[in-house]
Design an enzyme around this catalytic site. Structure first.
Site: not given
Lengths: 483, 81
Positions: A288, A441
Site C-alpha cells: 500500500c 525510492c
C-alpha cells in the site's frame, strides 16, 4: 437401518462413553431425534427447548456439512459416516451446556437487541459471541473496521497484534485511529476507540511483530484469526499457524482498488497456500505504501472479514470457505472463484512437508540466505549529502528513481531517471551496465531491492541512496514536499 | 479458438486491460495462454511463478486444458492491509 454416528469427546459423558453409536433413521433429522431419545442427556446439547438444532452444532455426513446438503432432511444410508462436530468458535460451545455460556447483562441485552431478534443469532448466539475470542493481526486498514465491527457485535475477547505507531498517512483509511492519536502506538488508540465503542469487550493487545517464535502461542487461546497484515511473509506465517492449530483464518488483502477475501484453514477447506503455493519475488507486488490504496477499500474488505468471523462463531449461513471473493472498487464488481483444498498442499495436503513454522522472510526471499552476500546492497549505501556533493562536482552519476510515476510527481531529484521497480526486469537495458548508478525510492527499501537486482545481472557500480527521497529532502532539499 | 482472458490487480495494470479476447490453438493448456500473453506483454512474465489461475471461475492449474469460449483468469497475489 442403523447408521454410525460419531460422538465428539466432550459429549461422550452423555452417551455412556461411547464414541460411535448405532442409530436408526433415514435422514439426519431422524437420526438425531432417535439419538437423543436413546440418550436423553444429550438433547439439551443439540437442540433448543423449542426443538430447533442449536446454531453451533455442526453435523457432517461423510465429511460434508449438512448445511450444504439438505440440512436435517439429508438422507443417510447404512454405510454413511455421520459426525457431530463442535462449532469452530465460542470455544467448545457445542459441547458445553448453554447454561455454561456467559450471561448477558441488562445493558448488553439492550445493546444487542437488533441481534437478539434475529433467529440466526438470538440469545444463544449472542452469548456464543460473548464467549468467543478473535485475534486481529494488524490494527491497520483491514484491522480497523474489522475490530470495530467485531467489538460492536459483542465478540467477548478481541486480541490485536501490532507494533506500529499512528502516522498521518494512516488516517486516510485506518479508522481505529484519529488525528489526536498521531505518534501514539496503534494499540493504545485501538484500545481507547474499542472501549468507547463497547466497554463490554475485553481487548487484549500484543505489542510485538508476529513471528515464527510467538505465533502459535499467541493464536492458541483464540477461536478465529483475522489476517489484516500488509506483507507476504506474515501472510504465509498466519496461514501456516492457522493450519497447524486448526483455527480458521478470516483472510483479506488489498491492492489499490482491488480486494480479496476468503476463509482459509477450516476442517475440510483450502488454505492460502492451496491458492498461492509460491510467494512472489520480493519487490514485484507493490505494498500500500508503494502502490497506494483507495482509503475506503480496506473498509469494505475488513468488514467482509468481520462478517465471516461472526458467521463462523455463530455457525450461521454459508461461510466463504472454498470460495475466493475478488472485489473491484473502480468497476464496482464482485467476482467469486471456486477453490478446492489441494491434496498436494505442502501445509494442509495429504502429505504435508511443512509441519512446523519456518523462516517466512527467507521463504519469501525478503531475507536472503546468509551466505549469498546480497546484503552488500544494504551496506553499500550512499548518503544524500554525498550524492549532492558528487553531482555538484559534475560526476556522471545516473540517479534511477524506482518509485511509481505518481510518487515521482510529488517530489524528485532533478535529472533522475524514472524506472518503477516492477518494470526494472524489463527495462534495465535502458541503463549502461558500467555507469555509476544510484538507485533511489521513497525511503530506501525498494531501491535496495533494485540495487541488488542490478548487481545480480552484472551492473558493476550501483549504490543505494540511504533514506530515499525523504532523506534527500531532509539533508539536501527541504523545499520539496514529503508524503 | 477464442478464449477470454481476465486479468486482475497489477496484471491488469501492466497489460492495460482487464479483459482480452485471445486466439489459442485448440487443446491448449492454461500455460500456453499465459506464455502467449507474456510474449506480447513481457512486463507480466515475473508473475508466472507466484500467480494463480482459474478457468470459468474455478481454480485451475497451468496444466488445465481450456476449451473454446472459456474464461481464463490470472490473479497475482496482493498483500496490502
Amino acid at each position: 437401518m442403523a447408521v454410525k454416528v460419531h460422538i465428539p469427546t466432550p459429549l461422550r459423558p452423555f452417551t455412556d462413553k461411547l464414541d460411535v453409536v448405532d442409530v436408526e433413521g433415514a435422514t439426519v433429522g431422524e437420526l438425531l431425534t432417535n439419538l437423543t431419545t436413546k440418550f436423553s442427556g444429550l438433547r439439551q446439547h443439540l437442540f433448543t427447548p423449542e426443538g430447533r438444532m442449536r446454531s453451533f452444532v455442526n453435523v457432517y455426513v461423510n465429511d460434508e456439512d449438512i448445511r450444504y446438503l439438505q440440512k436435517d432432511q439429508t438422507p443417510v444410508k447404512a454405510d454413511d459416516s455421520v459426525s457431530i462436530i463442535p462449532s469452530v468458535a465460542g470455544g467448545s460451545s457445542a459441547t458445553v451446556a448453554p447454561t455454561a455460556l456467559p450471561q448477558l447483562s441488562g445493558d448488553e441485552v439492550q445493546r444487542y437487541s437488533r441481534h437478539l431478534i434475529l433467529p440466526e443469532v438470538g440469545m444463544d448466539g449472542q452469548r456464543t459471541l460473548k464467549a468467543a475470542k478473535v485475534l486481529c493481526i494488524g490494527a491497520g486498514g483491514l484491522g480497523s473496521p474489522a475490530a470495530m465491527y467485531l467489538a460492536a457485535a459483542g465478540v467477548g475477547t478481541l486480541g490485536i497484534v501490532d507494533f506500529d505507531v499512528v502516522d498521518t498517512s494512516n488516517l486516510q483509511r485506518q479508522i481505529l485511529h484519529g488525528t489526536p492519536d498521531i505518534g501514539r502506538p496503534k494499540l493504545e488508540s485501538a484500545k481507547d476507540r474499542l472501549f468507547s465503542l463497547n466497554p463490554n469487550v475485553h481487548v487484549e493487545t500484543y505489542e510485538t511483530a508476529l513471528s515464527s517464535e510467538n505465533a502459535l502461542r499467541l493464536f492458541e487461546p483464540y477461536d478465529v484469526i483475522l489476517d489484516g497484515t500488509d506483507n507476504f511473509p506474515t501472510r504465509y506465517l498466519v496461514n501456516d499457524a492457522c493450519v497447524l492449530l486448526a483455527k480458521p483464518n478470516a483472510y483479506g488483502s488489498i491492492f489499490r482498488f482491488e480486494g480479496q477475501a476468503s476463509v482459509f484453514a477450516t476442517k475440510n477447506g483450502p488454505c492460502y497456500r492451496c491458492l498461492y503455493p509460491e510467494p512472489p519475488p520480493p519487490g514485484l507486488v507493490p505494498s500500500c505504501a508503494e502502490g497506494g490504496v483507495l482509503g475506503v477499500l480496506p473498509g469494505i474488505i475488513g468488514t467482509i472479514q468481520a462478517t465471516e468471523t461472526i458467521k463462523l462463531i455463530l455457525g450461521a449461513g454459508e461461510p466463504l470457505i472454498g470460495r475466493f471473493l475478488i472485489y473491484d472498487a473502480l468497476r464496482m464488481r464482485f467476482r467469486e472463484l471456486k477453490l478446492r483444498k489441494d491434496a498436494e498442499c505442502p501445509v494442509c495436503g495429504m502429505h504435508p512437508t511443512v509441519t512446523a513454522l519456518i523462516d517466512y522472510e527467507q521463504f519469501c526471499g525478503v531475507k536472503p540466505a546468509a551466505e549469498d552476500g546480497v546484503n552488500d546492497a544494504i551496506t553499500d549505501e550512499m548518503l544524500p549529502r554525498e550524492l549532492k556533493e558528487r553531482l555538484d562536482r559534475g560526476e556522471a552519476i545516473v540517479v534511477v528513481d524506482v518509485r511509481e510515476p505518481q510518487e515521482y510527481q510529488i517530489n524528485r531529484i532533478a535529472g533522475s531517471t524514472l524506472i518503477p521497480l516492477g518494470e526494472l526486469p524489463q527495462r534495465f537495458g535502458e541503463l549502461d551496465a558500467n555507469a555509476a548508478i544510484v538507485c533511489q525510492c521513497k525511503s530506501g527499501v525498494r531501491s535496495a531491492k533494485a540495487t541488488g537486482f542490478l548487481r545480480s545481472i552484472g551492473f558493476k557500480n550501483v549504490r543505494n541512496l540511504a533514506g530515499g527521497i525523504l532523506g534527500w529532502i531532509d539533508q539536501v532539499d527541504p523545499s520539496q514536499p514529503k508524503y | 479458438m477464442r478464449v477470454t482472458v481476465r486479468l486482475f490487480a497489477r496484471l491488469r495494470e501492466l497489460v492495460g486491460a482487464g479483459e482480452l479476447s485471445r486466439n489459442v490453438a485448440a487443446g491448449a493448456v492454461v500455460a500456453v495462454v499465459w506464455d502467449d500473453l507474456a510474449r506480447e506483454y513481457p512486463a507480466i512474465s515475473p508473475y508466472a511463478g507466484s500467480m494463480s489461475c482459474a478457468v470459468n471461475a474455478e481454480y485451475a492449474r497451468m496444466t488445465t486444458v481450456v476449451d473454446e469460449d472459456d474464461e481464463v483468469a490470472f490473479l497475482p497475489p496482493v498483500s496490502g492491509g
